[in-house]
Write a protein that holds these residues in place. Sequence first.
Motif, PDB file in Angstrom:
ATOM      1  N   HIS A 188      35.607  42.973  37.321  1.00 57.75           N
ATOM      2  CA  HIS A 188      34.308  43.074  38.076  1.00 57.75           C
ATOM      3  C   HIS A 188      33.484  41.789  38.714  1.00 57.75           C
ATOM      4  CE1 HIS A 188      34.460  47.478  38.443  1.00 57.75           C
ATOM      5  NE2 HIS A 188      35.015  47.692  37.597  1.00 57.75           N
ATOM      6  N   GLN A 189      33.821  40.909  37.517  1.00 62.67           N
ATOM      7  CA  GLN A 189      32.904  39.760  37.780  1.00 62.67           C
ATOM      8  C   GLN A 189      33.456  38.510  38.335  1.00 62.67           C
ATOM      9  OE1 GLN A 189      31.376  38.424  33.818  1.00 62.67           O
ATOM     10  NE2 GLN A 189      29.834  39.877  33.696  1.00 62.67           N
ATOM     11  N   GLN A 190      34.910  38.448  38.149  1.00 65.21           N
ATOM     12  CA  GLN A 190      35.756  37.329  38.848  1.00 65.21           C
ATOM     13  C   GLN A 190      36.429  37.913  39.946  1.00 65.21           C
ATOM     14  OE1 GLN A 190      37.519  34.692  36.326  1.00 65.21           O
ATOM     15  NE2 GLN A 190      35.724  34.942  34.723  1.00 65.21           N
ATOM     16  N   GLN A 191      36.792  39.158  40.301  1.00 62.67           N
ATOM     17  CA  GLN A 191      37.819  39.674  41.127  1.00 62.67           C
ATOM     18  C   GLN A 191      38.909  38.722  41.288  1.00 62.67           C
ATOM     19  OE1 GLN A 191      35.715  40.690  44.839  1.00 62.67           O
ATOM     20  NE2 GLN A 191      33.929  41.810  44.008  1.00 62.67           N
ATOM     21  N   PRO A 192      39.813  38.527  40.437  1.00 58.72           N
ATOM     22  CA  PRO A 192      40.673  37.501  40.198  1.00 58.72           C
ATOM     23  C   PRO A 192      41.902  37.917  41.175  1.00 58.72           C
ATOM     24  CG  PRO A 192      41.005  39.078  38.424  1.00 58.72           C
ATOM     25  CD  PRO A 192      39.556  39.149  39.148  1.00 58.72           C
TER      26      PRO A 192
END
Length: 247
Positions: A188-192
């Motif tokens: 959710h934070q980095q959306q790799p």
Amino acid sequence: MDSERRFDGLRQQAESIGWRLDINGVTGTGADGSGIVRARMDDAGRLSHIEIARNWWHDLGPDRLRAAILEATTQAANDRLATWSARVAERAEIRPSPERPLSDGRQAGVPPQPYETERKTEEGDRAGELIRLLELLRAAMSELDDHRQRVTEVARQSVTGHSESDRITVRLTGGQLTDLEISRRWLHQQQPTGRTIADEVEMACSEAYRQMDLQVDSTFSASPAVAEVRKLAANPAVLLRRLGLGG
């Protein structure tokens, strides 16, 4: 002539066994229902590659990613099994020609040529090797019950593997990927990217396979005859050479 026929028959049986044991090129591919995740199994039945489409966040989403990866790998394993079953069925239909050449190039029914002494020596060497192989098989049979018990215990166990970053953890049971955990915070934070996630999954699986190999090796170290037979079965050409039946 009779001994030549016996050894030719043995060669045919060994080739047939080799066909059934041959898993070279028996791979599998699979995808989840959305087609976002694709997986490939190698001929050892292990996850060799996984692809996650670039649009995975929009078309699949983080909440469905885990299930999609498991579905794709399961489909790849099933596809590999179907490929192997089809190969065995196809080769089982092959029948050797009744006029198949003998090991020295003669056709069945053609009188033997000179050099009987040399041929008898070769047959004696083959017979001696065959006796040694039979002794090996008897030893393996005596180890088999204990070995099966150890293998069964190992198959029931699960092994885990982690990616280097610890963002992904996978679990293998019986050599198959049965579960995985993905850091939701990371997603959710980095959306790799899909490639980044796939690399982490492959890394975690590689670590789990290493753990599994250690367990399997421990079962064969306690059963040396079974281990030797396993090597011969995995390399039918070696068996043929030991019997003087291969090139």
